[in-house]
Design a protein around this motif. Structure first.
Motif, PDB file in Angstrom:
ATOM      1  N   VAL A  55     -20.647 -29.661  34.705  1.00  0.00           N
ATOM      2  CA  VAL A  55     -19.423 -29.962  33.817  1.00  0.00           C
ATOM      3  C   VAL A  55     -18.512 -31.083  34.168  1.00  0.00           C
ATOM      4  O   VAL A  55     -17.897 -31.796  33.523  1.00  0.00           O
ATOM      5  N   ASN A  56     -18.957 -31.520  35.787  1.00  0.00           N
ATOM      6  CA  ASN A  56     -18.025 -32.803  36.225  1.00  0.00           C
ATOM      7  C   ASN A  56     -18.884 -33.982  36.168  1.00  0.00           C
ATOM      8  O   ASN A  56     -18.680 -34.979  36.979  1.00  0.00           O
ATOM      9  N   ALA A  57     -20.071 -34.082  35.506  1.00  0.00           N
ATOM     10  CA  ALA A  57     -21.096 -35.084  35.601  1.00  0.00           C
ATOM     11  C   ALA A  57     -20.355 -36.385  35.332  1.00  0.00           C
ATOM     12  O   ALA A  57     -19.682 -36.302  34.362  1.00  0.00           O
ATOM     13  N   THR A  58     -20.568 -37.392  35.974  1.00  0.00           N
ATOM     14  CA  THR A  58     -19.963 -38.634  35.726  1.00  0.00           C
ATOM     15  C   THR A  58     -21.096 -39.717  35.565  1.00  0.00           C
ATOM     16  O   THR A  58     -21.955 -40.001  36.421  1.00  0.00           O
ATOM     17  N   LEU A  69     -26.078 -47.550  39.740  1.00  0.00           N
ATOM     18  CA  LEU A  69     -27.006 -46.907  39.148  1.00  0.00           C
ATOM     19  C   LEU A  69     -27.293 -45.496  39.480  1.00  0.00           C
ATOM     20  O   LEU A  69     -27.604 -44.778  38.484  1.00  0.00           O
ATOM     21  N   GLN A  70     -27.066 -44.989  40.635  1.00  0.00           N
ATOM     22  CA  GLN A  70     -27.447 -43.593  41.240  1.00  0.00           C
ATOM     23  C   GLN A  70     -28.856 -43.492  41.026  1.00  0.00           C
ATOM     24  O   GLN A  70     -29.332 -43.337  42.302  1.00  0.00           O
ATOM     25  N   GLY A  91     -31.071 -40.803  20.281  1.00  0.00           N
ATOM     26  CA  GLY A  91     -29.702 -40.920  20.664  1.00  0.00           C
ATOM     27  C   GLY A  91     -29.435 -41.825  21.978  1.00  0.00           C
ATOM     28  O   GLY A  91     -28.403 -41.695  22.496  1.00  0.00           O
ATOM     29  N   GLY A  92     -30.460 -42.348  22.347  1.00  0.00           N
ATOM     30  CA  GLY A  92     -30.332 -43.160  23.679  1.00  0.00           C
ATOM     31  C   GLY A  92     -29.724 -44.747  23.189  1.00  0.00           C
ATOM     32  O   GLY A  92     -29.517 -44.860  21.803  1.00  0.00           O
ATOM     33  N   ARG A  93     -29.460 -45.461  24.070  1.00  0.00           N
ATOM     34  CA  ARG A  93     -28.619 -46.698  23.745  1.00  0.00           C
ATOM     35  C   ARG A  93     -29.183 -47.780  24.638  1.00  0.00           C
ATOM     36  O   ARG A  93     -29.425 -47.715  25.871  1.00  0.00           O
ATOM     37  N   PRO A  94     -29.391 -49.014  24.196  1.00  0.00           N
ATOM     38  CA  PRO A  94     -29.679 -50.228  24.942  1.00  0.00           C
ATOM     39  C   PRO A  94     -28.568 -50.521  25.684  1.00  0.00           C
ATOM     40  O   PRO A  94     -27.419 -50.613  25.248  1.00  0.00           O
ATOM     41  N   SER A 110     -30.039 -46.516  28.166  1.00  0.00           N
ATOM     42  CA  SER A 110     -29.494 -45.143  28.817  1.00  0.00           C
ATOM     43  C   SER A 110     -29.729 -44.085  27.853  1.00  0.00           C
ATOM     44  O   SER A 110     -29.577 -44.347  26.629  1.00  0.00           O
ATOM     45  N   ASP A 111     -29.834 -42.943  28.341  1.00  0.00           N
ATOM     46  CA  ASP A 111     -30.068 -41.703  27.509  1.00  0.00           C
ATOM     47  C   ASP A 111     -28.830 -41.270  27.135  1.00  0.00           C
ATOM     48  O   ASP A 111     -27.648 -41.656  27.621  1.00  0.00           O
ATOM     49  N   PRO A 112     -28.734 -40.194  26.324  1.00  0.00           N
ATOM     50  CA  PRO A 112     -27.329 -39.819  25.726  1.00  0.00           C
ATOM     51  C   PRO A 112     -26.201 -39.440  26.680  1.00  0.00           C
ATOM     52  O   PRO A 112     -25.093 -39.272  26.325  1.00  0.00           O
ATOM     53  N   ALA A 113     -26.650 -38.922  27.980  1.00  0.00           N
ATOM     54  CA  ALA A 113     -25.529 -38.639  28.982  1.00  0.00           C
ATOM     55  C   ALA A 113     -25.247 -39.909  29.747  1.00  0.00           C
ATOM     56  O   ALA A 113     -24.528 -39.700  30.806  1.00  0.00           O
ATOM     57  N   GLY A 114     -25.953 -40.920  29.657  1.00  0.00           N
ATOM     58  CA  GLY A 114     -25.572 -42.206  30.495  1.00  0.00           C
ATOM     59  C   GLY A 114     -26.504 -42.558  31.564  1.00  0.00           C
ATOM     60  O   GLY A 114     -26.339 -43.522  32.442  1.00  0.00           O
ATOM     61  N   HIS A 115     -27.663 -41.779  31.728  1.00  0.00           N
ATOM     62  CA  HIS A 115     -28.589 -42.096  32.836  1.00  0.00           C
ATOM     63  C   HIS A 115     -29.490 -43.348  32.227  1.00  0.00           C
ATOM     64  O   HIS A 115     -29.769 -43.520  31.241  1.00  0.00           O
TER      65      HIS A 115
END
Length: 131
Positions: A55-58, A69-70, A91-94, A110-115
Motif C-alpha cells: 500500500v506504500n509502493a512508490t 529505475l529500481q 493501460g501502459g504508457r510510453p 511504464s505499466d499502470p503502476a509505474g514500473h
C-alpha cells in the motif's frame, strides 16, 4: 549444476489485481496462484510474474534521475508500433519516445503502476556484400 532454480519476477504495487490484468494481456498469461495480497501469472512459455500488494509502493521515476529505475523488464517484439498500440490499450504508457541508435530498436514504457519496461526489436545483422 545451478545453485538455484529460476524463480518469479515479483513487482510490488498498490493494486496487484490491476497490474496482473495488464501483464496477462501483454504476455498472453493466465493466473496461476491468487491470494489476498499476491497474484501470480504464467505465460505460455513458462515465464512467471507475481504482483505483491504494497500500500506504500512508490513508482519509479525513470527516466528522471530521482527514485531511479529500481528494476525494469525487457520484452522482445516483432512489431514495435503494433505492440505500443496494444500496451496503451491495456493501460501502459510510453516514457521514452525516441529510438536510440545502435544494434537494437527499442522503446521505453511504464505499466499502470509505474514500473519500467522496454520493448526491443532486434535488427537483422547486416554484413558486407560478398562477391
Amino acid at each position: 549444476m545451478a545453485l538455484v532454480n529460476a524463480g518469479v519476477v515479483v513487482l510490488d504495487c498498490a493494486e496487484p489485481e490491476r497490474l496482473a490484468e495488464f501483464y496477462k494481456g501483454l504476455l498472453g498469461a493466465e493466473e496461476s496462484d491468487v491470494s489476498a495480497n499476491r497474484i501470480e501469472i504464467e505465460g505460455p512459455r513458462g515465464f512467471r510474474m507475481a504482483f505483491r500488494r504494497d500500500v506504500n509502493a512508490t513508482p519509479p521515476s525513470w527516466p528522471r534521475p530521482e527514485n531511479s529505475l529500481q528494476v525494469h523488464l525487457d520484452f522482445v517484439v516483432a512489431d514495435l508500433d503494433e505492440a505500443e498500440r496494444a500496451i496503451v490499450g491495456l493501460g501502459g504508457r510510453p516514457v521514452e519516445a525516441k529510438d536510440p541508435a545502435g544494434p537494437h530498436e527499442e522503446r521505453g514504457f511504464s505499466d499502470p503502476a509505474g514500473h519500467s519496461f522496454t520493448l526491443r526489436r532486434t535488427l537483422a545483422p547486416t554484413a558486407p556484400k560478398q562477391g
